[in-house]
Write a protein that holds these residues in place. Structure first.
Motif, PDB file in Angstrom:
ATOM      1  N   GLU A 270       0.828  -1.211   0.000  1.00  0.00           N
ATOM      2  CA  GLU A 270       0.000   0.000   0.000  1.00  0.00           C
ATOM      3  C   GLU A 270       0.865   1.264   0.000  1.00  0.00           C
ATOM      4  O   GLU A 270       0.560   2.230  -0.698  1.00  0.00           O
ATOM      5  N   ILE A 271       1.945   1.220   0.791  1.00  0.00           N
ATOM      6  CA  ILE A 271       2.825   2.396   0.851  1.00  0.00           C
ATOM      7  C   ILE A 271       3.452   2.647  -0.517  1.00  0.00           C
ATOM      8  O   ILE A 271       3.515   3.784  -0.992  1.00  0.00           O
ATOM      9  N   ALA A 272       3.875   1.552  -1.177  1.00  0.00           N
ATOM     10  CA  ALA A 272       4.490   1.700  -2.501  1.00  0.00           C
ATOM     11  C   ALA A 272       3.499   2.311  -3.484  1.00  0.00           C
ATOM     12  O   ALA A 272       3.854   3.198  -4.269  1.00  0.00           O
ATOM     13  N   GLN A 273       2.236   1.856  -3.413  1.00  0.00           N
ATOM     14  CA  GLN A 273       1.216   2.423  -4.311  1.00  0.00           C
ATOM     15  C   GLN A 273       1.012   3.905  -4.020  1.00  0.00           C
ATOM     16  O   GLN A 273       0.874   4.714  -4.938  1.00  0.00           O
ATOM     17  N   ALA A 274       1.002   4.231  -2.720  1.00  0.00           N
ATOM     18  CA  ALA A 274       0.798   5.634  -2.345  1.00  0.00           C
ATOM     19  C   ALA A 274       1.942   6.513  -2.866  1.00  0.00           C
ATOM     20  O   ALA A 274       1.717   7.608  -3.367  1.00  0.00           O
ATOM     21  N   ILE A 275       3.186   5.971  -2.770  1.00  0.00           N
ATOM     22  CA  ILE A 275       4.331   6.753  -3.252  1.00  0.00           C
ATOM     23  C   ILE A 275       4.258   6.903  -4.767  1.00  0.00           C
ATOM     24  O   ILE A 275       4.457   7.987  -5.319  1.00  0.00           O
ATOM     25  N   GLU A 276       3.933   5.800  -5.448  1.00  0.00           N
ATOM     26  CA  GLU A 276       3.876   5.847  -6.907  1.00  0.00           C
ATOM     27  C   GLU A 276       2.748   6.748  -7.392  1.00  0.00           C
ATOM     28  O   GLU A 276       2.868   7.411  -8.424  1.00  0.00           O
ATOM     29  N   ALA A 277       1.631   6.767  -6.615  1.00  0.00           N
ATOM     30  CA  ALA A 277       0.504   7.627  -7.004  1.00  0.00           C
ATOM     31  C   ALA A 277       0.900   9.101  -6.986  1.00  0.00           C
ATOM     32  O   ALA A 277       0.336   9.914  -7.693  1.00  0.00           O
ATOM     33  N   ARG A 278       1.899   9.413  -6.149  1.00  0.00           N
ATOM     34  CA  ARG A 278       2.399  10.790  -6.121  1.00  0.00           C
ATOM     35  C   ARG A 278       3.542  10.955  -7.110  1.00  0.00           C
ATOM     36  O   ARG A 278       4.265  11.946  -7.063  1.00  0.00           O
ATOM     37  N   SER A 279       3.702   9.949  -7.957  1.00  0.00           N
ATOM     38  CA  SER A 279       4.722   9.900  -9.023  1.00  0.00           C
ATOM     39  C   SER A 279       6.090  10.417  -8.579  1.00  0.00           C
ATOM     40  O   SER A 279       6.647  11.340  -9.150  1.00  0.00           O
ATOM     41  N   VAL A 280       6.595   9.779  -7.519  1.00  0.00           N
ATOM     42  CA  VAL A 280       7.936  10.124  -7.046  1.00  0.00           C
ATOM     43  C   VAL A 280       8.980   9.483  -7.957  1.00  0.00           C
ATOM     44  O   VAL A 280      10.017  10.061  -8.232  1.00  0.00           O
TER      45      VAL A 280
END
Lengths: 189, 197
Positions: B186-196
């Protein structure tokens, strides 16, 4: 390496740190405490595989070195690497990589027995093969003497390999992480 | 947050840069293993003691640093006594003590955050193929998640106590790992959703 891999590496390093809270089990008769932290090393390799497992152990050791008291008993700082048993900490990296590599190779045939043997090989044979000569060198004592000094810890490490094998196989069933990567490769096994 | 082993102070030793202290420690360690003689060890011991004194640390801090290895050092002393006599045994054990005290001096006088800042600054000069942002992210994330995972571990232990399983390592480890792996996703998805990335 994706963001997801980085998060797995970081969170597993945190798991290894959290295992310092695990109450040590004292083996009767020889009175040697078993700590759960080296169990975390076996799990890092067995759950994350060679690359991610090894990197998460390196990350954990970096945080220990720069002054966080994350080893069981609240030990930490550079001093732990300069003591007679510093080689075992460096050996943890190799142990996690070896366990991870073998777990990847035997992924489709992984069961309690094969996983146990992998953990014994990486977490005991390989680890001691680094830790014992290191102790002998820095303490200026014969290798055989250093080996004799490490022998009391072997029964505890066998217990840890048993526990690690059960956990690795159980986690594989509910949350396989190595499989996911192999799926898009042409089936090798 | 997790506390480091740093002892507060505002002395010369505290103010010295973390990189310089680390370099001094590595040089000291190398010298003591290259020149295996009292001529090297005694000045080194004095230097480390002077460092402790300058940093305002007490004998209590020095003893705390040596306590975890006391039994191993005693055993090594006895073995060495057999092979190389009192002088040789004393040398090997004292070399360990000096190295451990020197390393502790660095740890006790340097905040973990100073080392982290040092690593981040060093990464700026790293070659391009080094994934700088990812290394920084991993270090920051682990430090952030250690307290949370400790709390989670206690929580799982409480839950398993109700089932009488609080001393069963498998009943503690499997939920801890599976839950953490799910969180990680979930954390990885959240980070990717912010396109880091």
């Amino acid at each position: 390496m994706s963001i997801r891999d980085i998060v797995f590496i970081a969170l597993f390093a945190a798991i290894i740190a959290a295992l310092a809270l695990f109450p040590p089990i004292i083996i009767p008769l020889i009175n040697v405490p078993i700590t759960a932290q080296s169990l975390g090393i076996m799990l890092a390799g067995g759950v994350l595989g060679a690359t991610r497992g090894g990197l998460s152990v390196i990350l954990f050791l970096v945080l220990v070195a720069i002054g966080l008291p994350l080893l069981s008993g609240g030990r930490g700082g550079f001093a732990v690497f300069f003591g007679p048993t510093g080689g075992y900490l460096i050996g943890w990296i190799v142990a996690a990589v070896v366990i991870g590599f073998l777990t990847e190779r035997f992924w489709h045939r992984l069961n309690y027995v094969s996983s146990f043997l992998i953990c014994v090989f990486g977490g005991i044979v390989v680890l001691y093969a680094i830790g014992i000569p290191w102790s002998a060198a820095v303490a200026d004592i014969p290798v055989a003497t250093a080996a004799a000094g490490s022998a009391p810890f072997i029964p505890g490490d066998i217990v840890k390999a048993l526990i690690a094998a059960v956990v690795i196989v159980t986690v594989k069933r509910s949350y396989p992480l190595i499989e996911a990567e192999r799926a898009d490769r042409p089936s090798a096994a | 947050m997790i506390t480091d082993l740093y002892i507060f102070g505002d002395t010369v030793v505290h103010r010295l840069g973390p990189g310089k202290k680390l370099l001094a420690l590595l040089v000291l360690c190398s010298l003591l293993f290259i020149f295996e003689s009292w001529l090297a060890l005694l000045p080194a011991a004095l230097l480390v003691l002077a460092g402790f004194w300058l940093a305002g640390l007490s004998a209590h801090h020095a003893f705390a640093a040596l306590r975890p290895v006391l039994w191993i050092l005693a055993a090594i002393f006895l073995i060495q006594l057999f092979y190389s006599g009192v002088v040789g045994a004393g040398f090997v054990v004292m070399r360990f003590a000096v190295l451990i005290l020197a390393a502790s001096l660095v740890t006790l006088t340097t905040r973990t955050s100073e080392f982290v800042d040092g690593i981040m600054a060093g990464l700026r000069y790293a070659p391009r193929f080094v994934p700088r942002e990812k290394i920084a992210l991993a270090i920051a994330m682990t430090m952030r998640f250690i307290p949370r995972l400790r709390a989670q571990f206690d929580e799982i232990r409480e839950a398993q106590r109700a089932r009488g399983l609080e001393r069963n390592p498998i009943a503690l480890l499997v939920p801890l790992i599976v839950r953490t792996l799910k969180d990680a996703d979930e954390i990885a998805q959240a980070i990717e959703a912010r396109s880091v990335d």
